[in-house]
Design a protein around this motif. Structure first.
Motif: not given
Length: 68
Positions: A3, A6-7, A9-10, A13-14
């Protein structure tokens, strides 16, 4: 642990998307200053840089100091 990665990575990307939007917006807003003008910044800068490089290349006398 998945998690957190993933956070991250987001968020990455943002951040990349937001930076791309800002760069595209600035390019759109300042396109006349940067590109499409007689006094545009980027073409003038490129002409100066390549002009100086061309002058340096044409001033080389091909004398390396080595005997033939």
């Amino acid at each position: 642990m998945l998690e957190q990665n993933t956070d991250r990575s987001y968020f990455m990307i943002g951040a990349v998307i937001i930076a791309a939007i800002l760069i595209a917006g600035a390019t759109y807003i300042f396109r006349d200053v940067l590109f499409f003008n007689n006094d545009a910044v980027i073409p003038t800068m490129m002409e100066n840089i390549f002009g100086q490089a061309n002058d340096m290349v044409t001033n080389i006398d091909n004398n390396s100091g080595l005997k033939k």
